[in-house]
Write a protein that holds these residues in place. Structure first.
Motif, PDB file in Angstrom:
ATOM      1  N   PHE A 193      39.578   2.814 148.331  1.00  0.00           N
ATOM      2  CA  PHE A 193      39.957   4.215 148.170  1.00  0.00           C
ATOM      3  C   PHE A 193      39.107   5.091 149.079  1.00  0.00           C
ATOM      4  N   TYR A 217      35.370   3.813 148.359  1.00  0.00           N
ATOM      5  CA  TYR A 217      35.056   2.997 147.191  1.00  0.00           C
ATOM      6  C   TYR A 217      35.969   1.779 147.135  1.00  0.00           C
ATOM      7  N   HIS A 219      40.836  -3.355 145.971  1.00  0.00           N
ATOM      8  CA  HIS A 219      41.425  -2.095 146.381  1.00  0.00           C
ATOM      9  C   HIS A 219      40.365  -1.293 147.121  1.00  0.00           C
ATOM     10  N   LEU A 247      37.331  -1.409 144.544  1.00  0.00           N
ATOM     11  CA  LEU A 247      37.576  -1.681 143.124  1.00  0.00           C
ATOM     12  C   LEU A 247      37.949  -3.149 142.999  1.00  0.00           C
ATOM     13  N   VAL A 273      41.081  14.344 145.370  1.00  0.00           N
ATOM     14  CA  VAL A 273      41.341  13.164 144.553  1.00  0.00           C
ATOM     15  C   VAL A 273      41.248  11.916 145.427  1.00  0.00           C
ATOM     16  N   PRO A 274      40.705  10.833 144.920  1.00  0.00           N
ATOM     17  CA  PRO A 274      40.692   9.591 145.719  1.00  0.00           C
ATOM     18  C   PRO A 274      42.106   9.199 146.139  1.00  0.00           C
ATOM     19  N   HIS A 290      49.503   1.246 151.878  1.00  0.00           N
ATOM     20  CA  HIS A 290      50.539   2.157 151.459  1.00  0.00           C
ATOM     21  C   HIS A 290      51.173   2.790 152.700  1.00  0.00           C
ATOM     22  N   TRP A 342      51.202   5.732 153.526  1.00  0.00           N
ATOM     23  CA  TRP A 342      50.361   6.802 154.075  1.00  0.00           C
ATOM     24  C   TRP A 342      49.065   6.280 154.697  1.00  0.00           C
ATOM     25  N   THR A 345      44.403   5.964 147.722  1.00  0.00           N
ATOM     26  CA  THR A 345      44.394   4.520 147.942  1.00  0.00           C
ATOM     27  C   THR A 345      44.731   4.210 149.402  1.00  0.00           C
ATOM     28  N   GLN A 351      37.794   9.052 149.557  1.00  0.00           N
ATOM     29  CA  GLN A 351      37.663  10.343 148.879  1.00  0.00           C
ATOM     30  C   GLN A 351      36.922  11.330 149.757  1.00  0.00           C
ATOM     31  N   TYR A 409      45.443  -2.058 148.902  1.00  0.00           N
ATOM     32  CA  TYR A 409      45.512  -2.694 147.589  1.00  0.00           C
ATOM     33  C   TYR A 409      45.734  -4.198 147.769  1.00  0.00           C
ATOM     34  N   ASP A 410      45.295  -4.944 146.795  1.00  0.00           N
ATOM     35  CA  ASP A 410      45.465  -6.401 146.812  1.00  0.00           C
ATOM     36  C   ASP A 410      44.997  -7.005 148.136  1.00  0.00           C
ATOM     37  N   PHE A 444      38.921  -6.489 140.280  1.00  0.00           N
ATOM     38  CA  PHE A 444      39.511  -6.860 138.996  1.00  0.00           C
ATOM     39  C   PHE A 444      38.802  -8.091 138.457  1.00  0.00           C
ATOM     40  N   TYR A 477      37.864  -3.819 135.178  1.00  0.00           N
ATOM     41  CA  TYR A 477      37.702  -3.420 136.576  1.00  0.00           C
ATOM     42  C   TYR A 477      36.294  -2.880 136.780  1.00  0.00           C
ATOM     43  N   PHE A 525      34.219  -0.492 139.844  1.00  0.00           N
ATOM     44  CA  PHE A 525      34.173   0.170 141.147  1.00  0.00           C
ATOM     45  C   PHE A 525      32.883  -0.199 141.858  1.00  0.00           C
TER      46      PHE A 525
END
Lengths: 109, 114
Positions: free
Chosen positions: A38, A89, A36, A91, A45-46, A57, A59, A48, A40, A51-52, A93, A98, A100
């Motif tokens: 992110f 940042y 992922h 992230l 707030v961070p 997203h 946005w 996203t 900031q 992802y994956d 898995f 997880y 960061f």
């Protein structure tokens, strides 16, 4: 626990391209780490972006893309805008846990 | 629209306890991998704890034995019970989903100080 490493800082010219990377102390980053990314900005707030590995997203600006590159996860910004100046940042898995990344400060200058 | 709303933060003395909650709407906490993340002032993001869809729980080494993550499916909430708090636990705590997309709450501030 693993250590996830990012470039501390990168500078990109307006309209230019920059690639941020995310490496793992345990070896190559794969899609199984579900990377992922992110963004900031100060006082926020961070958010996203990816992802994956490479999914966006609704946005996420089209100029951001995610991939795997040379054993690392990568975030590429193509056509940088002043508003892209921020901390980024990753992230990863690790089978339930997880970690960061250390974060990259991107300056658009 | 997905919303995650944290609550329960505050000022607590070292050795004290707090229980953070994360109320979810627009997603089901038991169908997602959910995590707690913290960020101390001026510092980076730190993963604290996770609960997978299967109910598996994990913790960063620094909070093992002190923090407990749980969820209430009927209330669609995620919780973090924090015991024996230390000054270094002071941070903004966010809950987030990380399964098939990723959403964040606004966070709740935890301050551990005498």
């Amino acid at each position: 626990q693993a250590v996830v490493t990012q470039e501390p800082s990168l500078t990109v010219s307006p309209g230019g391209t920059v690639t941020l990377t995310c490496g793992s102390s345990t070896g190559a980053v794969t899609s199984g780490h579900y990377p992922h990314w992110f963004q900031q900005k100060p006082g926020q707030v961070p958010r996203t972006l990816i992802y994956d590995t490479n999914n966006k997203h609704s946005w996420t600006p089209a100029r951001f893309s995610g991939s795997l590159l040379g054993g690392k996860a990568a975030l590429t910004l193509s056509g940088a805008q002043p508003e892209d100046e921020a901390d980024y940042y990753c992230l990863l898995f690790y089978g339930g846990a997880y970690v960061f990344g250390t974060g990259t400060k991107v300056t658009v200058l | 629209e997905v919303q995650l709303v944290e609550s329960g933060g505050g000022l607590v003395q070292p050795g004290g306890s707090l229980r953070l909650s994360c109320a979810a709407s627009g997603l089901a906490v038991n169908y997602n991998n959910m995590i707690w993340v913290r960020q101390a002032p001026g510092k980076g993001l730190e993963w604290v704890s996770a609960m997978t869809r299967d109910g598996d729980t994990r913790y960063v080494d620094s909070v093992k034995g002190r923090f407990t993550i749980s969820r209430d499916n009927s209330k669609n909430t995620l919780s973090l019970q924090m015991n024996n708090l230390r000054p270094e636990d002071s941070a903004i705590y966010h809950c987030a989903s990380v399964y098939g997309g990723s959403y964040w709450g606004q966070g709740t501030l935890v301050t551990v100080s005498s």
